[in-house]
Design an enzyme around this catalytic site. Sequence first.
Site, PDB file in Angstrom:
ATOM      1  N   GLY A  45     -51.005   7.445  79.783  1.00  0.00           N
ATOM      2  CA  GLY A  45     -51.434   7.839  81.124  1.00  0.00           C
ATOM      3  C   GLY A  45     -52.294   6.718  81.658  1.00  0.00           C
ATOM      4  N   CYS A  77     -50.036   4.317  73.965  1.00  0.00           N
ATOM      5  CA  CYS A  77     -50.408   3.506  75.139  1.00  0.00           C
ATOM      6  C   CYS A  77     -51.855   3.779  75.572  1.00  0.00           C
ATOM      7  CB  CYS A  77     -49.388   3.722  76.255  1.00  0.00           C
ATOM      8  SG  CYS A  77     -49.348   2.335  77.397  1.00  0.00           S
ATOM      9  N   ILE A 132     -44.889   0.625  79.391  1.00  0.00           N
ATOM     10  CA  ILE A 132     -45.248   0.839  80.792  1.00  0.00           C
ATOM     11  C   ILE A 132     -46.678   0.353  81.020  1.00  0.00           C
ATOM     12  CG2 ILE A 132     -45.495   2.500  82.669  1.00  0.00           C
ATOM     13  CD1 ILE A 132     -43.560   4.304  81.211  1.00  0.00           C
ATOM     14  N   ARG A 133     -46.803  -0.734  81.751  1.00  0.00           N
ATOM     15  CA  ARG A 133     -48.126  -1.351  81.969  1.00  0.00           C
ATOM     16  C   ARG A 133     -48.943  -1.262  80.684  1.00  0.00           C
ATOM     17  NH1 ARG A 133     -52.730  -0.666  86.614  1.00  0.00           N
ATOM     18  NH2 ARG A 133     -52.998  -2.868  86.888  1.00  0.00           N
ATOM     19  N   HIS A 168     -43.991   3.963  74.314  1.00  0.00           N
ATOM     20  CA  HIS A 168     -43.848   5.411  74.514  1.00  0.00           C
ATOM     21  C   HIS A 168     -42.574   5.959  73.860  1.00  0.00           C
ATOM     22  CE1 HIS A 168     -46.893   5.849  77.795  1.00  0.00           C
ATOM     23  NE2 HIS A 168     -46.584   4.588  78.017  1.00  0.00           N
ATOM     24  N   GLU A 170     -41.964   8.936  73.322  1.00  0.00           N
ATOM     25  CA  GLU A 170     -41.682  10.228  73.975  1.00  0.00           C
ATOM     26  C   GLU A 170     -40.854  10.067  75.243  1.00  0.00           C
ATOM     27  OE1 GLU A 170     -44.422   8.593  73.987  1.00  0.00           O
ATOM     28  OE2 GLU A 170     -45.419   8.729  75.927  1.00  0.00           O
TER      29      GLU A 170
HETATM   30  N1  GLN Z   1     -52.281   0.718  81.835  1.00  0.00           N
HETATM   31  C1  GLN Z   1     -52.765   1.979  81.338  1.00  0.00           C
HETATM   32  C2  GLN Z   1     -54.239   1.876  80.929  1.00  0.00           C
HETATM   33  O1  GLN Z   1     -54.773   0.801  80.819  1.00  0.00           O
HETATM   34  C3  GLN Z   1     -51.939   2.490  80.169  1.00  0.00           C
HETATM   35  C4  GLN Z   1     -50.523   2.760  80.628  1.00  0.00           C
HETATM   36  C5  GLN Z   1     -49.783   3.781  79.834  1.00  0.00           C
HETATM   37  O2  GLN Z   1     -50.352   4.635  79.146  1.00  0.00           O
HETATM   38  N2  GLN Z   1     -48.483   3.721  79.961  1.00  0.00           N
HETATM   39  O3  GLN Z   1     -54.821   2.880  80.714  1.00  0.00           O
END
Ligand code: GLN
Length: 215
Positions: A45, A77, A132-133, A168, A170
């Site tokens: 998240g 993440c 994702i990022r 991820h 999931e």
């Molecule tokens: N970029 C988010 C952070 O620094 C992490 C992204 C993710 O959980 N997919 O919190």
Amino acid sequence: MIGVLDLQGDVVEHLDHLERLGVVSRRVKEPSHLHDLKGLIIPGGESTCLSRLIKIFGMDTAITEACERGVKIWGTCAGAILLATRIVGEKPYLGLIDMEIERNSFGSQLASFAATAAIPRVASKAVPLIFIRAPKIRSVGPGVEILLQLDDYIAAVETADILATVFHPELTNNLAFHRYFSRKCGLTAEESPPLADPTWTPTSWTRHSRIAASV
Ligand code: GLN
């Protein structure tokens, strides 16, 4: 039973994967929900948002105490960021695994990507990975095992109590990591046949953003 921290992030996807493995799960919103758990997943998240919410809901000390009681914890993440003892340029949050992590280390959201990798400890076949990022794990302390090293960064690590992945599982149709974590928690995860989801592709997680973008 495995809990999924349900304050922010991709909660339902973890619950879905556990259900597919026949593992009983529960949403965790407050400290009392940690009762009787063998494991806890902290989902991806946004780590700043999650770190504020875990404080507001009293989950920061509750998670640390649960870990001391032997509850296994898996952070994906943003969840992995919360677990690290060191965050580049920021103060750490829970500090439950000795590693240095760097947030948003691949660049912006647009630099998100899918890949596959062999992780023999976790699965006999290569597993799909969604970043994702994502952060990069830069280094680990003694006693932390590296499950996956890619290019200039570490992507998955574990100790006896903690599992951390910067990607991820999931968000793929692969259950290997959820099976692996369930077993780490001492739970039996049913062997299910591979999911036959004809609509799934390595980039299907972007479907929602494409819909949003086209509105
Ligand atoms: N970029 C988010 C952070 O620094 C992490 C992204 C993710 O959980 N997919 O919190």
